[in-house]
Each structure stands twice: as C-alpha cells, then as structure tokens.
Design an enzyme around this catalytic site. Structure first.
Site, mmCIF file in Angstrom:
data_model
loop_
_atom_site.group_PDB
_atom_site.id
_atom_site.type_symbol
_atom_site.label_atom_id
_atom_site.label_comp_id
_atom_site.label_asym_id
_atom_site.label_seq_id
_atom_site.Cartn_x
_atom_site.Cartn_y
_atom_site.Cartn_z
ATOM 1 N N HIS A 161 0.813 -1.226 0.000
ATOM 2 C CA HIS A 161 0.000 0.000 0.000
ATOM 3 C C HIS A 161 0.845 1.274 0.000
ATOM 4 C CE1 HIS A 161 0.392 -0.323 4.518
ATOM 5 N NE2 HIS A 161 0.448 0.980 4.418
ATOM 6 N N ASP A 208 0.509 -7.658 1.411
ATOM 7 C CA ASP A 208 0.828 -6.240 1.584
ATOM 8 C C ASP A 208 2.332 -6.010 1.640
ATOM 9 O OD1 ASP A 208 0.250 -3.535 1.780
ATOM 10 O OD2 ASP A 208 0.171 -3.564 3.973
ATOM 11 N N SER A 256 4.470 2.744 7.919
ATOM 12 C CA SER A 256 4.225 1.555 7.103
ATOM 13 C C SER A 256 5.455 1.191 6.279
ATOM 14 C CB SER A 256 3.048 1.800 6.157
ATOM 15 O OG SER A 256 1.849 1.927 6.871
#
Length: 399
Positions: free
Chosen positions: A127, A157, A243
């Site tokens: 992402h 992911d 992230s």
C-alpha cells in the site's frame, strides 16, 4: 566586724568572670556534641573535618555542564539498524485536460535488506507503492535516489523496491532475526517516518504484545474480508508513514515489517507487523519474478453462508445440516478445476481432509499449505451427494 557584701562591685566582677568561663566551656562541649550528632560524616579519610553541602554555586563561580555517555541495549540496537530504514515517496501522475502533473501521493518507510552487485533491495508495504508512477527513496542522511518497483503482492501487503547501490555501504544493510523465536513481553523498537519525512528516522519503543495474531483484510473494499493477515502485535507507536518500516529486537535485528494499526478513538497501542520469517519467501519471489508464485484451482468462489437459505436447499440441494462451505460460481477453461471435473454450483467442504467453512479458510490452505504443481484432494457436494476428486494445482498467474 566584717561581712560579705554580695552587691560589692569587685565581688560581682570576680564571680562574673568565673561563671562566664564555666558557661562558655559547657556551651562549647554541647555545641561539639550537636555537630557530631547532626553531621556524623564530617570527618574525611585524612582525619580532617569537612562538611558536604548541596548548596548551589554562589558568587561568580561558573557552573559546569556534565556530559553523560548514555549507552544501552536500545541505543545500540537503533545505531545498528537505523541507517537501513529509508523513506519511500509515492509520486503519481495526474492529468488536467492537456496538462500532466506529477505530485506526491504519500510517504512511507522501507528497509534495505540486500545488496547484490550494483543494486540494493528494499522491502516495504504494497500500500506504500500502490498506484505510483514514480518512486523516490530518501536515505537516513537525506540523500534522495530514484527507485524502481521490483515487485508487489496485494495479499501479503509486501513489495520490493530497488535502487542503485553506489551511495549505499554494506553497513547500511539490515540484518534479519527469527520472528518464530519471539516471546510475549520481549522489548522491540519501531523505526520509520511517521507523518512523512519531517520526522524521518523516528524511534519508538514497546514490547511484543502478541504473536500469531490474525487480522481480517478487505482487499477489494467491498466490506467482506478477503484474507487473514498473520501478524505480530506490538504497543510500540506505529503511525501513518511508519508503514514498511522496521520492527527491531533488542539485538538490532529486523523481526517484522510494520504494516498497520487499529485506528479507533477507544483503542490505543495496538499496532501490527508482518513477521520476518513470513516476509522472506515472499520477497524472494518478488525479487526473482516480480510476483508471488501461488497455486491456483482456476475457479471463482462465494461463501455458502451468503446464499439465501431457499437456494441452499432448492438450487444447491445441500443437506439441512450443511450450512457452510464454498460454492463455485464459475470455472476457468483449461484450469485444474475443469480438468478434475468440478462445475459451477459445486460446494467445496473439505481440502486434503481439512474442513473448509469459507473462502478465507480455502485460501489459507491453498496459499500456505500448497505449492504450484502439488496435488490436492477436494470434497464437494453436487446435487445433494458428497463427492471427491484430486486435482493438480497450477500457477495462479497463468489463469
């Protein structure tokens, strides 16, 4: 006839001097005793009298700044790993009529984990790089490098980005630990870029709050979970921009890739990281093929519990005690499913002897227990009867 005149001036002076001496002597003794009682440590090792005091500097005496060398396991771990954590800027191209503009869509983090000849590989989240037309990597010292997407995987992911190795030393490459050896309560450190490059290289500390956690993930945003992410839970602060960053053990080894957190007003300190032992085979596939090689049956599916009770009985003709399973909506031509004889409206209830209640369980078995080329036994209902076939799985990308 004489008498002793108590009020004679001479007698008064004579007696006053003796009395004063005696009183002074007694006072001195009492004072010395008080000093010894109140300050028992007034004598130093040389037998000299001294009194310790916490009184501040007075007058013009200059104060001194004391420099402390604070080194701990945490600072050592950060020093070992911090330079391997980078910022990743997602740049997307947008057009307004005839004008095309490139603009920053977001900033995440990444971890440099491998140097191969003239290329350095960086692991991050899918992402973080999703939808990018360009990628830019910012090193810990602020150096910016153009980057190329090597491969990405929406299910886990995870993504791999590569940059030129010219400006990157071997010391800037991270070391992986063993996420299977983690213990609840073990201290960990999160390193990343919360809220963007303004706070690049931020460090937060916490503990392992849980291992072997599963979190439902809605990949296609239809409100129905498509996958169960297997993650590490930590209370180390993980914010937007973290992230793709590193979760590090006290030895300075990367044991997880930070991925998500529960962002609710009533929830605090629940963040998740993808275990590094789970990450390694994924990024190896992404390096080599640009995608993850996964086995496929060649079908589209739907959960039986989403089918109306009427159609469960009248259309699928399931026994009344069968209310869970996975219905085949369609079969891909020339797929393993078609070759094995599976058809539309068949209801799969078991794979290799393991009960299957929904699509999540089917995918988990297929993606974690099987490989391309493996055989798999499938039990299914058709027209109310239980059947079994064996099919040979093929590469998902060929479907």
């Amino acid at each position: 006839m004489g008498y002793y005149d108590d009020h004679s001036p001479n007698q008064y002076r004579k007696r006053g001097k003796g009395s004063s001496f005696l009183m002074g002597l007694i006072g001195g003794i009492i004072g010395a005793l008080l000093v010894v009682l109140i300050y028992p440590n007034v004598t130093n090792l040389n037998g000299q009298t001294s009194v310790e005091t916490t009184q501040k500097n007075q007058g013009n005496a200059p104060s001194k700044n004391v420099s402390l060398d604070v080194t701990s396991d945490v600072t050592a771990a950060v020093e070992k790993t911090a330079n391997s954590v980078v910022g990743i800027t997602n740049i997307q191209t947008s057009s307004f009529w005839s004008t095309t503009e490139s603009q920053e869509a977001g900033v995440g983090s990444g971890v440099m984990y491998k140097k191969a000849e003239d290329v350095v590989y960086i692991v991050t989240n899918h992402h973080v790089v999703e939808g990018a037309s360009q990628l830019e990597v910012t090193l810990a010292d602020g150096t910016k490098l153009p980057a190329e997407l090597r491969g990405t995987d929406v299910w886990t992911d995870l993504a791999v980005v590569q940059v030129d190795a010219k400006d990157i030393s071997d010391k800037m490459i991270s070391e992986f630990g063993d996420s299977d050896a983690l213990k609840i309560g073990e201290p960990v450190i999160a390193i990343g870029n919360p809220l963007g490059l303004q706070f690049s290289g931020s460090v937060t500390q916490g503990i392992i709050s849980g291992v072997n956690r599963t979190v439902p993930v809605d990949i296609n945003k239809d409100g129905i979970p498509d996958w169960q992410a297997e993650v590490i839970q930590t209370d180390a602060a993980i914010n937007p921009g973290n992230s793709g960053g590193a979760l590090v053990n006290i030895g300075g080894q990367v044991i997880g890739i930070n991925s998500m957190k529960i962002a609710e007003s009533a929830v605090e300190g629940i963040g998740f990281s993808i275990p590094i032992n789970y990450v390694i085979p994924i990024i190896e596939d992404l390096e080599k093929f640009g995608e993850v090689k996964r086995p496929s049956m060649g079908v589209t599916l739907r959960n039986v519990n989403e089918v109306a009770a009427y159609h469960q009985q009248q259309t699928l003709k399931l026994p009344k005690d069968v209310q869970e399973g996975v219905m085949i909506e369609s079969v891909v031509p020339n797929s393993p499913a078609e070759s094995a004889g599976l058809k539309e409206l068949d209801v799969i209830v078991e794979l290799d002897g393991e009960k299957v209640d929904d699509i999540l369980q089917l995918r988990k078995h297929l993606y974690t227990e099987k490989s391309v080329g493996d055989s798999m036994k499938v039990k299914y209902y058709r027209g109310g009867k239980l059947n079994e076939v064996t099919l040979k799985l093929t590469d998902e990308s060929r479907m």
